[in-house]
Structure formats: C-alpha cells, structure tokens
Motif scaffolding. Structure first.
Motif, PDB file in Angstrom:
ATOM      1  N   LYS A   1       0.354  -1.234  -0.036  1.00  0.00           N
ATOM      2  CA  LYS A   1      -0.133   0.078   0.006  1.00  0.00           C
ATOM      3  C   LYS A   1       1.495   0.980   0.147  1.00  0.00           C
ATOM      4  N   GLN A   2       2.031   1.224   0.971  1.00  0.00           N
ATOM      5  CA  GLN A   2       3.114   2.390   0.738  1.00  0.00           C
ATOM      6  C   GLN A   2       3.533   2.624  -0.769  1.00  0.00           C
ATOM      7  N   ARG A   3       3.645   1.685  -1.244  1.00  0.00           N
ATOM      8  CA  ARG A   3       5.005   1.673  -2.563  1.00  0.00           C
ATOM      9  C   ARG A   3       3.795   2.426  -3.731  1.00  0.00           C
ATOM     10  N   ALA A   4       2.162   1.768  -3.574  1.00  0.00           N
ATOM     11  CA  ALA A   4       0.871   2.361  -4.334  1.00  0.00           C
ATOM     12  C   ALA A   4       0.785   3.566  -4.851  1.00  0.00           C
ATOM     13  N   ARG A   5       0.409   4.092  -2.498  1.00  0.00           N
ATOM     14  CA  ARG A   5       0.284   5.143  -2.379  1.00  0.00           C
ATOM     15  C   ARG A   5       1.914   6.468  -3.330  1.00  0.00           C
ATOM     16  N   GLU A   6       2.916   6.255  -2.736  1.00  0.00           N
ATOM     17  CA  GLU A   6       4.340   6.674  -3.269  1.00  0.00           C
ATOM     18  C   GLU A   6       4.242   6.895  -5.210  1.00  0.00           C
ATOM     19  N   ARG A   7       3.426   5.048  -5.143  1.00  0.00           N
ATOM     20  CA  ARG A   7       3.311   5.677  -6.848  1.00  0.00           C
ATOM     21  C   ARG A   7       2.759   6.991  -7.463  1.00  0.00           C
ATOM     22  N   ARG A   8       1.700   6.755  -6.641  1.00  0.00           N
ATOM     23  CA  ARG A   8       0.812   7.618  -7.284  1.00  0.00           C
ATOM     24  C   ARG A   8       0.636   9.151  -6.887  1.00  0.00           C
ATOM     25  N   LYS A   9       1.097   9.707  -5.575  1.00  0.00           N
ATOM     26  CA  LYS A   9       1.750  10.381  -5.420  1.00  0.00           C
ATOM     27  C   LYS A   9       2.674  11.016  -6.381  1.00  0.00           C
ATOM     28  N   GLU A  10       3.844  10.096  -6.708  1.00  0.00           N
ATOM     29  CA  GLU A  10       5.216  10.881  -7.988  1.00  0.00           C
ATOM     30  C   GLU A  10       4.173  11.374  -9.275  1.00  0.00           C
ATOM     31  N   GLU A  11       3.251  10.335  -8.486  1.00  0.00           N
ATOM     32  CA  GLU A  11       2.479  10.642 -10.916  1.00  0.00           C
ATOM     33  C   GLU A  11       1.739  12.109 -10.615  1.00  0.00           C
ATOM     34  N   ARG A  12       1.219  11.969  -9.592  1.00  0.00           N
ATOM     35  CA  ARG A  12       0.260  13.481  -9.882  1.00  0.00           C
ATOM     36  C   ARG A  12       1.506  14.816  -9.654  1.00  0.00           C
ATOM     37  N   ARG A  13       2.549  14.611  -9.076  1.00  0.00           N
ATOM     38  CA  ARG A  13       4.378  15.913  -9.033  1.00  0.00           C
ATOM     39  C   ARG A  13       4.411  15.964 -10.098  1.00  0.00           C
ATOM     40  N   GLN A  14       4.669  14.914 -11.172  1.00  0.00           N
ATOM     41  CA  GLN A  14       5.090  14.968 -12.509  1.00  0.00           C
ATOM     42  C   GLN A  14       4.497  15.500 -13.235  1.00  0.00           C
ATOM     43  N   LYS A  15       2.153  15.502 -13.194  1.00  0.00           N
ATOM     44  CA  LYS A  15       1.391  16.186 -13.918  1.00  0.00           C
ATOM     45  C   LYS A  15       1.441  17.092 -13.046  1.00  0.00           C
ATOM     46  N   ALA A  16       1.644  17.637 -12.219  1.00  0.00           N
ATOM     47  CA  ALA A  16       1.239  19.257 -11.826  1.00  0.00           C
ATOM     48  C   ALA A  16       2.639  19.702 -12.274  1.00  0.00           C
ATOM     49  N   GLN A  17       4.429  19.210 -12.733  1.00  0.00           N
ATOM     50  CA  GLN A  17       5.033  20.272 -12.983  1.00  0.00           C
ATOM     51  C   GLN A  17       4.836  20.528 -14.531  1.00  0.00           C
ATOM     52  N   LYS A  18       3.872  19.131 -15.095  1.00  0.00           N
ATOM     53  CA  LYS A  18       4.096  18.777 -16.790  1.00  0.00           C
ATOM     54  C   LYS A  18       3.304  20.433 -16.761  1.00  0.00           C
ATOM     55  N   THR A  19       1.579  20.482 -15.725  1.00  0.00           N
ATOM     56  CA  THR A  19       1.234  21.527 -15.787  1.00  0.00           C
ATOM     57  C   THR A  19       2.095  22.956 -16.047  1.00  0.00           C
ATOM     58  N   ALA A  20       2.584  23.003 -14.097  1.00  0.00           N
ATOM     59  CA  ALA A  20       3.491  23.966 -14.491  1.00  0.00           C
ATOM     60  C   ALA A  20       4.635  24.138 -15.048  1.00  0.00           C
TER      61      ALA A  20
ATOM     62  N   HIS B   1       0.546  41.427 -14.968  1.00  0.00           N
ATOM     63  CA  HIS B   1       1.044  41.011 -13.323  1.00  0.00           C
ATOM     64  C   HIS B   1       1.569  39.001 -13.291  1.00  0.00           C
ATOM     65  N   THR B   2       2.887  38.750 -12.406  1.00  0.00           N
ATOM     66  CA  THR B   2       3.023  37.561 -12.253  1.00  0.00           C
ATOM     67  C   THR B   2       2.152  37.253 -10.647  1.00  0.00           C
ATOM     68  N   LEU B   3       1.882  36.366 -11.374  1.00  0.00           N
ATOM     69  CA  LEU B   3       1.303  35.324  -9.794  1.00  0.00           C
ATOM     70  C   LEU B   3       1.453  34.405  -9.273  1.00  0.00           C
ATOM     71  N   ILE B   4       2.254  33.377  -8.728  1.00  0.00           N
ATOM     72  CA  ILE B   4       2.138  32.320  -7.730  1.00  0.00           C
ATOM     73  C   ILE B   4       1.014  31.210  -7.368  1.00  0.00           C
ATOM     74  N   VAL B   5       1.163  30.241  -8.348  1.00  0.00           N
ATOM     75  CA  VAL B   5      -0.319  29.179  -7.838  1.00  0.00           C
ATOM     76  C   VAL B   5       0.862  28.221  -7.699  1.00  0.00           C
ATOM     77  N   LYS B   6       0.103  27.266  -6.130  1.00  0.00           N
ATOM     78  CA  LYS B   6       0.963  26.169  -6.008  1.00  0.00           C
ATOM     79  C   LYS B   6      -0.524  24.653  -6.466  1.00  0.00           C
ATOM     80  N   LEU B   7       0.517  24.671  -7.455  1.00  0.00           N
ATOM     81  CA  LEU B   7      -0.522  23.300  -7.736  1.00  0.00           C
ATOM     82  C   LEU B   7      -0.104  21.728  -7.058  1.00  0.00           C
ATOM     83  N   PHE B   8       0.944  21.616  -6.196  1.00  0.00           N
ATOM     84  CA  PHE B   8       1.430  20.067  -5.429  1.00  0.00           C
ATOM     85  C   PHE B   8       1.920  20.775  -4.077  1.00  0.00           C
TER      86      PHE B   8
END
Length: 154
Positions: free
Chosen positions: A50-69, A126-133
């Motif tokens: 479960k911990q490994r699966a949770r870490e994989r999902r978290k990493e996928e969300r981080r990569q998606k957020a980085q792509k969006t950023a 104007h330049t604004l900061i958005v927190k994506l992850f």
C-alpha cells in the motif's frame, strides 16, 4: 512486539506504521483499544505494498503538476476589465476572476492556491504564483487590459 498502528498514537506513530513496543503496552492497551493490531508477515507485506502504491500515485501527481506548471509558465492570460483614469480599475481582479480565465484556457486550478497579497487594482502585466502540488509551484503571467466600450454594453 511488532504492531501495526490503526490510528495515530501520540509519541508513537501515524496510522499504517509498523512500530516496536513493549509486550504489555501492545497486548494490554493498544490492541484492546483498537489502536493497533499484531504485525504478521502477511500484514506487513500488505502495508508495504500500500505504501509503495501510495508513493507511485503521489509521484504521478507530482509529475502531472510539474507538466502543468511548465505549460502555465509559457502562457499569458488576459483579463479585460473596466478601467478609468490613470489605469485604475473599477473594482479589482480577484483570484476567482483569475481561476475563471485560466479554466477557459483548459487548466484546472483552485483559486485558493493562487498566492496574491491583495486583489489587482491596476492595468498592466502581473506575475502570480500558484501552488499546484506540495512542492510544485507555477508562475502565471496575467495581463490586465481595459475593456473596449462596445464590450461594456453587451
């Protein structure tokens, strides 16, 4: 004795953690209170999976957020507003307005994640900061322009 915590226990650990405790503390308090269960090899393996699966999902969300950023940083969003003398706005541009403009461009951000000291009250860029992850932020380039007279009558 090794146990698996079912809930957070102060000074011991978080839910899902495998911890070593004194036999009496585990058998007489933690397990009867429903705070923990005995750690068998099978349960330990399940927890680790479960911990490994949770870490994989978290990493996928981080990569998606980085792509969006990266995509957000390359774009400039434009908001047309009523303006008066000396480039002062009638009203202001809020995080809600910014969220709507960004959503129209196909990006899904929450207005609460947009960092603004105060609402925008002047025309210009104007330049604004958005927190994506957790550790991923993006810069949004926003251009506030005056609304044309014929647009105001619609």
């Amino acid at each position: 004795m090794k146990i698996i915590l079912k809930e957070e226990v102060e000074n011991l650990g978080e839910a899902g953690e495998i911890v070593e405790v004194a036999d009496g503390y585990g058998r007489n308090y933690l397990i009867p209170q429903g705070l923990a269960e005995m750690a068998t090899e099978g349960k330990i393996q399940q927890i680790r999976e479960k911990q490994r699966a949770r870490e994989r999902r978290k990493e996928e969300r981080r990569q998606k957020a980085q792509k969006t950023a990266d995509e957000l940083s390359d774009e400039t969003f434009e908001i047309a507003v009523k303006a008066g003398e000396q480039d002062r706005l009638f009203g202001s541009v809020t995080t809600q307005d910014i969220e709507e403009v960004v959503a129209e461009a196909g990006y899904n951000i929450d207005r609460r994640d947009i960092e603004m000291e105060e609402n925008i009250k002047e025309l210009g860029e104007h330049t604004l900061i958005v927190k994506l992850f957790e550790d991923v932020t993006a810069e949004i380039n926003l251009e506030v322009v005056p609304r044309e007279k014929d647009e105001e009558q619609e």
